[in-house]
Write a protein that holds these residues in place. Sequence first.
Motif, PDB file in Angstrom:
ATOM      1  N   SER A  90       0.855  -1.309   0.060  1.00 28.92           N
ATOM      2  CA  SER A  90       0.026  -0.054  -0.105  1.00 28.92           C
ATOM      3  C   SER A  90       0.937   1.184   0.035  1.00 28.92           C
ATOM      4  CB  SER A  90      -0.932  -0.072   1.289  1.00 28.92           C
ATOM      5  OG  SER A  90      -0.247  -0.318   2.349  1.00 28.92           O
ATOM      6  N   SER A  91       2.197   1.273   0.670  1.00 33.21           N
ATOM      7  CA  SER A  91       3.001   2.496   0.542  1.00 33.21           C
ATOM      8  C   SER A  91       3.574   2.565  -1.104  1.00 33.21           C
ATOM      9  CB  SER A  91       4.107   2.201   1.530  1.00 33.21           C
ATOM     10  OG  SER A  91       5.177   1.131   1.186  1.00 33.21           O
ATOM     11  N   VAL A  92       3.777   1.486  -1.570  1.00 33.89           N
ATOM     12  CA  VAL A  92       3.947   1.842  -3.027  1.00 33.89           C
ATOM     13  C   VAL A  92       2.896   2.597  -3.957  1.00 33.89           C
ATOM     14  CG1 VAL A  92       4.772   0.628  -5.057  1.00 33.89           C
ATOM     15  CG2 VAL A  92       5.524  -0.325  -3.247  1.00 33.89           C
ATOM     16  N   LEU A  93       1.768   2.072  -3.684  1.00 36.03           N
ATOM     17  CA  LEU A  93       0.503   2.562  -4.533  1.00 36.03           C
ATOM     18  C   LEU A  93       0.379   4.002  -4.006  1.00 36.03           C
ATOM     19  CD1 LEU A  93      -2.141  -0.293  -4.180  1.00 36.03           C
ATOM     20  CD2 LEU A  93      -0.261  -0.116  -5.684  1.00 36.03           C
ATOM     21  N   TYR A  94       0.370   4.201  -2.606  1.00 39.79           N
ATOM     22  CA  TYR A  94       0.409   5.745  -2.084  1.00 39.79           C
ATOM     23  C   TYR A  94       1.447   6.320  -2.657  1.00 39.79           C
ATOM     24  CZ  TYR A  94      -1.271   9.473   0.511  1.00 39.79           C
ATOM     25  OH  TYR A  94      -1.850  10.627   0.845  1.00 39.79           O
ATOM     26  N   TYR A  95       2.591   6.080  -2.650  1.00 39.83           N
ATOM     27  CA  TYR A  95       3.703   6.835  -3.348  1.00 39.83           C
ATOM     28  C   TYR A  95       3.408   7.343  -4.951  1.00 39.83           C
ATOM     29  CZ  TYR A  95       8.200   8.717  -3.307  1.00 39.83           C
ATOM     30  OH  TYR A  95       8.972   9.633  -3.323  1.00 39.83           O
ATOM     31  N   LEU A  96       2.879   6.215  -5.476  1.00 37.58           N
ATOM     32  CA  LEU A  96       2.627   6.628  -6.999  1.00 37.58           C
ATOM     33  C   LEU A  96       1.466   7.742  -7.032  1.00 37.58           C
ATOM     34  CD1 LEU A  96       2.879   2.990  -8.478  1.00 37.58           C
ATOM     35  CD2 LEU A  96       4.432   4.994  -8.891  1.00 37.58           C
TER      36      LEU A  96
ATOM     37  N   THR B 230       3.499  18.730   3.363  1.00 35.86           N
ATOM     38  CA  THR B 230       2.874  17.827   2.091  1.00 35.86           C
ATOM     39  C   THR B 230       2.579  16.451   1.721  1.00 35.86           C
ATOM     40  OG1 THR B 230       5.121  18.069   1.349  1.00 35.86           O
ATOM     41  CG2 THR B 230       3.891  19.893   0.952  1.00 35.86           C
ATOM     42  N   ILE B 231       2.114  16.134   0.753  1.00 40.30           N
ATOM     43  CA  ILE B 231       1.731  14.753   0.515  1.00 40.30           C
ATOM     44  C   ILE B 231       2.877  13.876   0.265  1.00 40.30           C
ATOM     45  CG2 ILE B 231       1.464  15.049  -2.067  1.00 40.30           C
ATOM     46  CD1 ILE B 231      -0.907  13.128  -1.914  1.00 40.30           C
ATOM     47  N   GLY B 232       4.132  14.583  -0.146  1.00 37.39           N
ATOM     48  CA  GLY B 232       5.467  14.013  -0.342  1.00 37.39           C
ATOM     49  C   GLY B 232       5.833  13.455   0.666  1.00 37.39           C
ATOM     50  N   PHE B 233       5.567  14.163   1.794  1.00 37.52           N
ATOM     51  CA  PHE B 233       6.358  13.616   3.309  1.00 37.52           C
ATOM     52  C   PHE B 233       5.630  12.337   3.684  1.00 37.52           C
ATOM     53  CE2 PHE B 233       5.698  13.632   7.730  1.00 37.52           C
ATOM     54  CZ  PHE B 233       6.834  13.380   8.137  1.00 37.52           C
ATOM     55  N   PHE B 234       4.505  12.697   3.537  1.00 34.50           N
ATOM     56  CA  PHE B 234       3.504  11.280   3.984  1.00 34.50           C
ATOM     57  C   PHE B 234       3.709  10.174   3.104  1.00 34.50           C
ATOM     58  CE2 PHE B 234      -0.121   8.678   4.478  1.00 34.50           C
ATOM     59  CZ  PHE B 234      -0.366   8.671   5.800  1.00 34.50           C
ATOM     60  N   ALA B 235       4.008  10.170   2.035  1.00 34.33           N
ATOM     61  CA  ALA B 235       4.211   9.192   1.168  1.00 34.33           C
ATOM     62  C   ALA B 235       5.524   8.604   1.490  1.00 34.33           C
ATOM     63  CB  ALA B 235       4.205   9.535  -0.225  1.00 34.33           C
ATOM     64  N   LYS B 236       6.558   9.508   1.620  1.00 36.00           N
ATOM     65  CA  LYS B 236       8.059   8.923   2.019  1.00 36.00           C
ATOM     66  C   LYS B 236       8.007   8.294   3.323  1.00 36.00           C
ATOM     67  CE  LYS B 236      11.182  11.468  -0.958  1.00 36.00           C
ATOM     68  NZ  LYS B 236      11.550  12.933  -1.360  1.00 36.00           N
ATOM     69  N   TYR B 237       7.394   9.014   4.160  1.00 34.64           N
ATOM     70  CA  TYR B 237       7.163   8.334   5.599  1.00 34.64           C
ATOM     71  C   TYR B 237       6.665   6.998   5.328  1.00 34.64           C
ATOM     72  CZ  TYR B 237       5.021   7.582   9.962  1.00 34.64           C
ATOM     73  OH  TYR B 237       4.519   7.086  11.351  1.00 34.64           O
TER      74      TYR B 237
ATOM     75  N   TRP C 253      -5.109   7.252   2.049  1.00 35.39           N
ATOM     76  CA  TRP C 253      -4.422   6.183   2.640  1.00 35.39           C
ATOM     77  C   TRP C 253      -5.240   4.785   2.652  1.00 35.39           C
ATOM     78  CZ3 TRP C 253      -0.013   3.739   2.688  1.00 35.39           C
ATOM     79  CH2 TRP C 253       0.408   3.073   3.993  1.00 35.39           C
ATOM     80  N   GLU C 254      -6.172   4.992   3.096  1.00 35.45           N
ATOM     81  CA  GLU C 254      -7.202   3.899   3.131  1.00 35.45           C
ATOM     82  C   GLU C 254      -7.567   3.387   1.976  1.00 35.45           C
ATOM     83  OE1 GLU C 254     -10.444   5.041   5.716  1.00 35.45           O
ATOM     84  OE2 GLU C 254      -9.298   5.025   7.557  1.00 35.45           O
ATOM     85  N   LEU C 255      -7.855   4.127   0.940  1.00 32.98           N
ATOM     86  CA  LEU C 255      -8.229   3.673  -0.282  1.00 32.98           C
ATOM     87  C   LEU C 255      -6.765   2.786  -0.847  1.00 32.98           C
ATOM     88  CD1 LEU C 255     -10.498   4.602  -1.816  1.00 32.98           C
ATOM     89  CD2 LEU C 255      -9.253   6.141  -3.238  1.00 32.98           C
ATOM     90  N   ALA C 256      -5.469   3.233  -0.441  1.00 30.95           N
ATOM     91  CA  ALA C 256      -4.433   2.617  -0.929  1.00 30.95           C
ATOM     92  C   ALA C 256      -4.483   0.967  -0.284  1.00 30.95           C
ATOM     93  CB  ALA C 256      -3.015   3.356  -0.861  1.00 30.95           C
ATOM     94  N   ILE C 257      -4.699   1.067   1.075  1.00 27.75           N
ATOM     95  CA  ILE C 257      -4.770  -0.318   1.661  1.00 27.75           C
ATOM     96  C   ILE C 257      -5.560  -1.082   1.195  1.00 27.75           C
ATOM     97  CG2 ILE C 257      -5.252  -1.145   3.943  1.00 27.75           C
ATOM     98  CD1 ILE C 257      -4.122   0.995   5.391  1.00 27.75           C
ATOM     99  N   LYS C 258      -7.070  -0.601   0.963  1.00 27.05           N
ATOM    100  CA  LYS C 258      -8.078  -1.373   0.332  1.00 27.05           C
ATOM    101  C   LYS C 258      -7.574  -2.023  -1.007  1.00 27.05           C
ATOM    102  CE  LYS C 258     -12.523  -0.207  -0.092  1.00 27.05           C
ATOM    103  NZ  LYS C 258     -13.764   0.821   0.071  1.00 27.05           N
TER     104      LYS C 258
END
Lengths: 102, 482
Positions: free
Chosen positions: B326-332, B389-396, B470-475
């Motif tokens: 899910s972190s890959v999906l969110y990163y993209l 920003t969104i980039g921080f959360f994705a990298k985190y 993020w929940e969407l990515a987990i789903k």
Amino acid sequence: MMGVPIEHYLVLSAILFVIGAYGVIIRKNLIIVLMSLELMLNSANIAFVAFSRALSDMTGHVFMIMALTVAAVEVAVGLALVVAIYMHKETLDIDVLKMLKG
Amino acid sequence: MDLNEVLKSTFLITPELSLILTGMILMVLDPFIRNRFKKELFWITALGLLIGFALNLNRFRYTESAFAGTLSLDEFTAYFNIIFIIGALLATVISRDYIEKTALKHGEYYALILFSTSGMMLLSSAREFISLFLCFEIMSVSVYILSGFNRRSPRSVESGIKYLVLGGFSSAILLYGIALIYGASGSVFLDEIASRFNMENPLYIAGTALILAGFVFKIGAFPLHQWIPDIYEGAPMTVTGFMSVGVKAAAFAVFLRVFFEGFSTLEVQWMQILWVISVFTMTIGNLAAIVQRSIKRMLAYSSISHAGYALVGIVASYGEKELGLSSVLYYLFAYTFMNLGAFGTLAYLSLKDRECEMLEDISGLWQRKPLVAIALGIFMFSLAGIPPTIGFFAKYRVFLSAIRAEFYWLAIIGILNSVLSAYYYLRVLVYAYMREEQMEFPAPQPLSAFAIAILSLGALILGIFPLYSWELAIKAAGSFIP
């Protein structure tokens, strides 16, 4: 019944693939580079058909026909771009493609 | 497969069909419309994309397979389709003004964007090698033409031919790999290949390696990344934005699908290879980006390093399947907003005969166009991974999943790289905010400004409130894990 064993086809397709890859990397003429690209795609087609016959399964044939179409599309777009390059540079030498360098 | 099933399958792919049909309508309409009205073809494109987007939202409710199991329409597909359609829609909005400025042709441009997007959408659902290869080519060939779209510019044509030759080379490698896998397993379906996978048979190993090489090329990861800077630099700015976002996400989607579904037997081996690849991809992309004077080329190198960060998530999914994926999906998803935004801003600032690409071209931006400067600031902060920003959360999330999966070195190298990257992103802002030179900037373009505003607000708001997306990515990741 099976005249030529499958290994022969596979060796042929591997040789063609390597010749094609060599041509794309080494040759300087854009048309020949495109031809080498075709050779690479078609060597995979030989492998598909050979496997298809050895496995008695038609999927390989279907894949081969699809891959042929794709190869034709790539070459059509490629030739159009080659014409566009020729309009600018009046040569097909690949060394003219040097404008984009960091 | 009887007629009923064909009809049912056709009904299931209506989001893709709406894009393809819109593209065909554009091709037919284009010759009949007077030149000065051609820019209004944009509205048809936007309508088609919006219909596709709305129909695609339905897919979160079901998991179906269409066309005798060749396409799998699940939440994973739906999630990626959202990324593709958002990317395509905002790229076309910015393109309308950009094409008008640079006097390109409208009709074919929009049609090619739509065809390419439909290829990406089908690619993310393909689970069989014939449709996978065809969709791969539908996507790639359209983008080859788009990158050579500005025929008057030798640089654009050069980028097109380079992309075609190198992309064709990688497709041929991929096709040969598929041929070997087919010969070994006798099937082109990923699940059947997985069940027949045999480590003893060299054909499987060789085929997997060739397919990996083909995908690594498309993702733009080390060692097959050298094509990216040249092609991104030469292509028209909006096309670069579109392909850096869409093609990369599509390549990741198909990569995940093939390797997790088809080749999971070899997981240990290819995870180790990906560990090395991701470390080199991050580091080389960053080191090369530091020395660039051109923002466009810098963003091209930075897109290489971002592919490296996303690969960290794939490696982490070896230990932490759900979190890593899910972190890959969110990163993209996050990358779509920030990178398209950065290229979109540069397209907004480009003039008729001069693309805004060197660092000097944006000096004095803050004095002349403060709102654009703020948007550019958000995108650069996001790309550098600075909160909120969104980039921080994705990298985190990516690095967190690496730590949870006990890949400590990978996480450390990633974080160091991320710190390093702040240098060259913030240098852009130094030029935009602190230099006084008065450059010439184009007149305001309301539609593009609207798209850039959406992208920058998205990058900011989704960074402050990330939980829903993020929940969407987990789903999506959950529907994909077998």
